[in-house]
Write an enzyme that holds these catalytic residues in place. Structure first.
Site, PDB file in Angstrom:
ATOM      1  N   ASP A   1       2.027   4.887 -11.111  1.00 10.12           N
ATOM      2  CA  ASP A   1       1.180   4.439 -12.224  1.00 10.12           C
ATOM      3  C   ASP A   1       0.766   5.533 -13.206  1.00 10.12           C
ATOM      4  OD1 ASP A   1      -0.836   5.853 -10.797  1.00 10.12           O
ATOM      5  OD2 ASP A   1      -1.481   4.031  -9.765  1.00 10.12           O
TER       6      ASP A   1
ATOM      7  N   HIS B   1       7.871   8.561  -5.566  1.00 14.18           N
ATOM      8  CA  HIS B   1       8.453   7.232  -5.808  1.00 14.18           C
ATOM      9  C   HIS B   1       8.678   6.968  -7.300  1.00 14.18           C
ATOM     10  CE1 HIS B   1       7.008   5.723  -1.592  1.00 14.18           C
ATOM     11  NE2 HIS B   1       8.062   6.504  -1.541  1.00 14.18           N
TER      12      HIS B   1
ATOM     13  N   CYS C   1      18.735   6.368 -17.968  1.00 16.13           N
ATOM     14  CA  CYS C   1      19.894   5.631 -18.500  1.00 16.13           C
ATOM     15  C   CYS C   1      20.923   5.397 -17.387  1.00 16.13           C
ATOM     16  CB  CYS C   1      20.527   6.383 -19.657  1.00 16.13           C
ATOM     17  SG  CYS C   1      21.977   5.519 -20.296  1.00 16.13           S
TER      18      CYS C   1
ATOM     19  N   CYS D   1      24.343   7.388 -19.034  1.00 18.77           N
ATOM     20  CA  CYS D   1      24.446   8.851 -19.182  1.00 18.77           C
ATOM     21  C   CYS D   1      23.414   9.616 -18.335  1.00 18.77           C
ATOM     22  CB  CYS D   1      24.317   9.252 -20.655  1.00 18.77           C
ATOM     23  SG  CYS D   1      22.647   9.074 -21.318  1.00 18.77           S
TER      24      CYS D   1
ATOM     25  N   CYS E   1      19.320   3.036 -24.410  1.00 19.02           N
ATOM     26  CA  CYS E   1      19.401   4.492 -24.603  1.00 19.02           C
ATOM     27  C   CYS E   1      20.135   4.777 -25.912  1.00 19.02           C
ATOM     28  CB  CYS E   1      20.169   5.075 -23.415  1.00 19.02           C
ATOM     29  SG  CYS E   1      20.504   6.846 -23.512  1.00 19.02           S
TER      30      CYS E   1
ATOM     31  N   THR F   1      -3.474   5.615   1.726  1.00 15.70           N
ATOM     32  CA  THR F   1      -2.100   5.210   2.057  1.00 15.70           C
ATOM     33  C   THR F   1      -2.027   4.716   3.489  1.00 15.70           C
ATOM     34  OG1 THR F   1       0.200   5.957   2.299  1.00 15.70           O
ATOM     35  CG2 THR F   1      -1.489   7.669   2.466  1.00 15.70           C
TER      36      THR F   1
ATOM     37  N   ASN G   1      -9.996   6.657   3.612  1.00 22.73           N
ATOM     38  CA  ASN G   1      -9.402   5.313   3.578  1.00 22.73           C
ATOM     39  C   ASN G   1     -10.417   4.356   4.211  1.00 22.73           C
ATOM     40  OD1 ASN G   1      -7.811   2.962   4.088  1.00 22.73           O
ATOM     41  ND2 ASN G   1      -5.961   4.206   4.174  1.00 22.73           N
ATOM     42  N   PRO G   2     -10.812   3.292   3.495  1.00 22.46           N
ATOM     43  CA  PRO G   2     -11.789   2.364   4.082  1.00 22.46           C
ATOM     44  C   PRO G   2     -11.168   1.471   5.147  1.00 22.46           C
ATOM     45  CG  PRO G   2     -11.083   1.575   1.926  1.00 22.46           C
ATOM     46  CD  PRO G   2     -10.392   2.894   2.151  1.00 22.46           C
TER      47      PRO G   2
ATOM     48  N   THR H   1     -11.743   6.085  -2.021  1.00 24.17           N
ATOM     49  CA  THR H   1     -11.541   7.435  -2.584  1.00 24.17           C
ATOM     50  C   THR H   1     -12.407   7.643  -3.837  1.00 24.17           C
ATOM     51  OG1 THR H   1      -9.503   6.505  -3.526  1.00 24.17           O
ATOM     52  CG2 THR H   1      -9.254   8.008  -1.693  1.00 24.17           C
TER      53      THR H   1
HETATM   54  P1  NAD Z   1      -0.301   0.367   1.029  1.00 22.06           P
HETATM   55  O1  NAD Z   1      -0.481  -0.823   0.128  1.00 22.06           O
HETATM   56  O2  NAD Z   1       0.673   0.248   2.146  1.00 22.06           O
HETATM   57  O3  NAD Z   1      -1.693   0.769   1.687  1.00 22.06           O
HETATM   58  C1  NAD Z   1      -2.839   0.922   0.901  1.00 22.06           C
HETATM   59  C2  NAD Z   1      -3.856   1.697   1.698  1.00 22.06           C
HETATM   60  O4  NAD Z   1      -4.949   1.954   0.831  1.00 22.06           O
HETATM   61  C3  NAD Z   1      -4.406   0.930   2.908  1.00 22.06           C
HETATM   62  O5  NAD Z   1      -4.394   1.801   4.038  1.00 22.06           O
HETATM   63  C4  NAD Z   1      -5.843   0.581   2.489  1.00 22.06           C
HETATM   64  O6  NAD Z   1      -6.728   0.572   3.588  1.00 22.06           O
HETATM   65  C5  NAD Z   1      -6.165   1.701   1.530  1.00 22.06           C
HETATM   66  N1  NAD Z   1      -7.160   1.402   0.499  1.00 22.06           N
HETATM   67  C6  NAD Z   1      -7.466   0.212  -0.084  1.00 22.06           C
HETATM   68  N2  NAD Z   1      -8.427   0.382  -1.016  1.00 22.06           N
HETATM   69  C7  NAD Z   1      -8.738   1.715  -1.029  1.00 22.06           C
HETATM   70  C8  NAD Z   1      -9.646   2.523  -1.784  1.00 22.06           C
HETATM   71  N3  NAD Z   1     -10.434   2.009  -2.739  1.00 22.06           N
HETATM   72  N4  NAD Z   1      -9.710   3.853  -1.512  1.00 22.06           N
HETATM   73  C9  NAD Z   1      -8.915   4.417  -0.550  1.00 22.06           C
HETATM   74  N5  NAD Z   1      -8.038   3.691   0.184  1.00 22.06           N
HETATM   75  C10 NAD Z   1      -7.949   2.361  -0.056  1.00 22.06           C
HETATM   76  O7  NAD Z   1       0.034   1.589   0.089  1.00 22.06           O
HETATM   77  P2  NAD Z   1       1.024   2.810   0.269  1.00 22.06           P
HETATM   78  O8  NAD Z   1       0.848   3.415   1.601  1.00 22.06           O
HETATM   79  O9  NAD Z   1       0.846   3.661  -0.918  1.00 22.06           O
HETATM   80  O10 NAD Z   1       2.462   2.141   0.231  1.00 22.06           O
HETATM   81  C11 NAD Z   1       2.801   1.255  -0.821  1.00 22.06           C
HETATM   82  C12 NAD Z   1       4.005   1.681  -1.639  1.00 22.06           C
HETATM   83  O11 NAD Z   1       4.024   0.836  -2.800  1.00 22.06           O
HETATM   84  C13 NAD Z   1       3.876   3.082  -2.128  1.00 22.06           C
HETATM   85  O12 NAD Z   1       4.955   3.766  -1.663  1.00 22.06           O
HETATM   86  C14 NAD Z   1       3.883   2.983  -3.651  1.00 22.06           C
HETATM   87  O13 NAD Z   1       5.111   3.503  -4.145  1.00 22.06           O
HETATM   88  C15 NAD Z   1       3.919   1.541  -4.015  1.00 22.06           C
HETATM   89  N6  NAD Z   1       2.725   1.069  -4.776  1.00 22.06           N
HETATM   90  C16 NAD Z   1       2.286   1.785  -5.835  1.00 22.06           C
HETATM   91  C17 NAD Z   1       1.160   1.351  -6.536  1.00 22.06           C
HETATM   92  C18 NAD Z   1       0.681   2.176  -7.695  1.00 22.06           C
HETATM   93  O14 NAD Z   1       1.460   2.886  -8.326  1.00 22.06           O
HETATM   94  N7  NAD Z   1      -0.623   2.153  -7.990  1.00 22.06           N
HETATM   95  C19 NAD Z   1       0.501   0.179  -6.159  1.00 22.06           C
HETATM   96  C20 NAD Z   1       1.003  -0.554  -5.077  1.00 22.06           C
HETATM   97  C21 NAD Z   1       2.112  -0.077  -4.381  1.00 22.06           C
HETATM   98 ZN    ZN Z   2      22.401   6.993 -22.100  1.00 14.11          ZN
END
Ligand code: NAD
Ligand code: ZN
Length: 277
Positions: A119, A134, A142, A145, A182, A220, A245-246, A263
């Site tokens: 994000d 990720h 592209c 290319c 592109c 995570t 992590n909550p 967080t």
């Molecule tokens: P996940 O969805 O598997 O787990 C989310 C974790 O965040 C859980 O353990 C949960 O308890 C915790 N959580 C929820 N609210 C929280 C808060 N306010 N503060 C702290 N912790 C909180 O996520 P993951 O482990 O990142 O795996 C998901 C995959 O999906 C990632 O690899 C990512 O690439 C992708 N993803 C990205 C986004 C983004 O870019 N924002 C959003 C969703 C998924």
């Molecule tokens: Zn190109």
């Protein structure tokens, strides 16, 4: 070497103080973040109730061919999902947790952020060394290319929305029109890692994990490999692991300190404590 303390015997305030004490004594802090880090920016996590994988099968829509297949089979559901995702990401801004990590960088404490998120919010908060394992939703690659280009969010989302609205029948050709063009004439796909694809900057991420003194593991669940192995690598190389992590994650057994909190709440408190110590 920071001593490992016994867990489960501290109040929330004591945990914040302990984390602040450990963090302020290092210049080798690395943060490892996941979807929970951005939950307070309004982006739902994947695995929490109501999240994407709660509603859709990852095998089904988490790959390019799977997504195309789903668009052809259940076009209205997937069209709504894409629109919902665009609206959510368009409105997201860095939250107090992201800002706290930037403050830790300006204090010379935080060395890098390794994120699984796509994000761009760590970069938008100001952090300069962000390893996006990720990928990044606003960067495109592209297919012909290999050139990469980062688009402003409003521009790229307006393009996708317009193309999505104009498609009456989903097939490979019409879905390709969702992708920007592109300068070489080829189509550009989002430079994000889908299921089964290679993770980005992995050697750099492991190097950071192996050489840090303290790792913050933030929001995570720890189930998406190989990125999920980074905290264990840090731990086995001698780092102290602090998890915020909550909810649940697979890091309970390796974390030296677990702060059961969002967080966006705990990180600013830790920073305040360091600043006023
Ligand atoms: P996940 O969805 O598997 O787990 C989310 C974790 O965040 C859980 O353990 C949960 O308890 C915790 N959580 C929820 N609210 C929280 C808060 N306010 N503060 C702290 N912790 C909180 O996520 P993951 O482990 O990142 O795996 C998901 C995959 O999906 C990632 O690899 C990512 O690439 C992708 N993803 C990205 C986004 C983004 O870019 N924002 C959003 C969703 C998924
Ligand atoms: Zn190109």
């Amino acid at each position: 070497m920071i001593p490992i303390w016994r867990k489960g015997q501290m109040s929330f305030e004591q945990l914040i103080c302990k984390a602040a004490d450990v963090i302020k004594g290092t210049k080798k802090l690395v943060a490892f973040s996941g979807a929970g880090m951005s939950a307070e920016s309004g982006i739902p996590t994947f695995r929490d109730p109501g999240g994407l994988w709660d509603r859709f099968d990852p095998e089904e829509i988490g790959t390019g061919p799977g997504l195309l297949n789903a668009l052809m089979r259940i076009p209205d559901k997937i069209r709504a999902l894409i629109n919902e995702t665009l609206t959510t990401f368009a409105a997201a801004k860095p939250n107090p947790g992201h800002h706290a990590l930037f403050t830790l960088e300006t204090m010379g404490i935080l060395r890098s952020v390794i994120t699984q998120n796509v994000d761009n919010l760590h970069g938008e908060a100001g952090n300069t060394r962000v390893i996006e394992v990720h990928g990044n939703l606003y960067r495109y690659r592209c297919l012909s290319c290999g050139r990469k280009n980062t688009f402003p969010r409003t521009e790229i989302f307006a393009h996708v929305r317009k193309a999505l609205d104009s498609i009456t029948h989903f097939n490979l050709t019409s879905v390709m029109s969702l992708l920007p063009q592109c300068s070489c004439g080829g189509r550009m796909r989002p430079d994000v890692v889908m299921f089964g694809e290679a993770v980005q900057s992995l050697p750099e991420a492991f190097k950071e994990a192996e050489s840090c003194e303290v790792m913050l593991v933030l929001g995570t669940s720890g189930v998406v490999f190989p990125a999920a192995a980074l905290p264990e690598r840090a731990k086995s190389a001698g780092a102290t692991v602090i998890e915020i992590n909550p909810g649940l994650s697979s890091y309970r057994s390796i974390s030296d300190l677990h702060i059961q909190s969002k967080t966006g709440e705990a990180l600013p408190l830790i920073v305040q404590r360091i600043q006023h110590a």
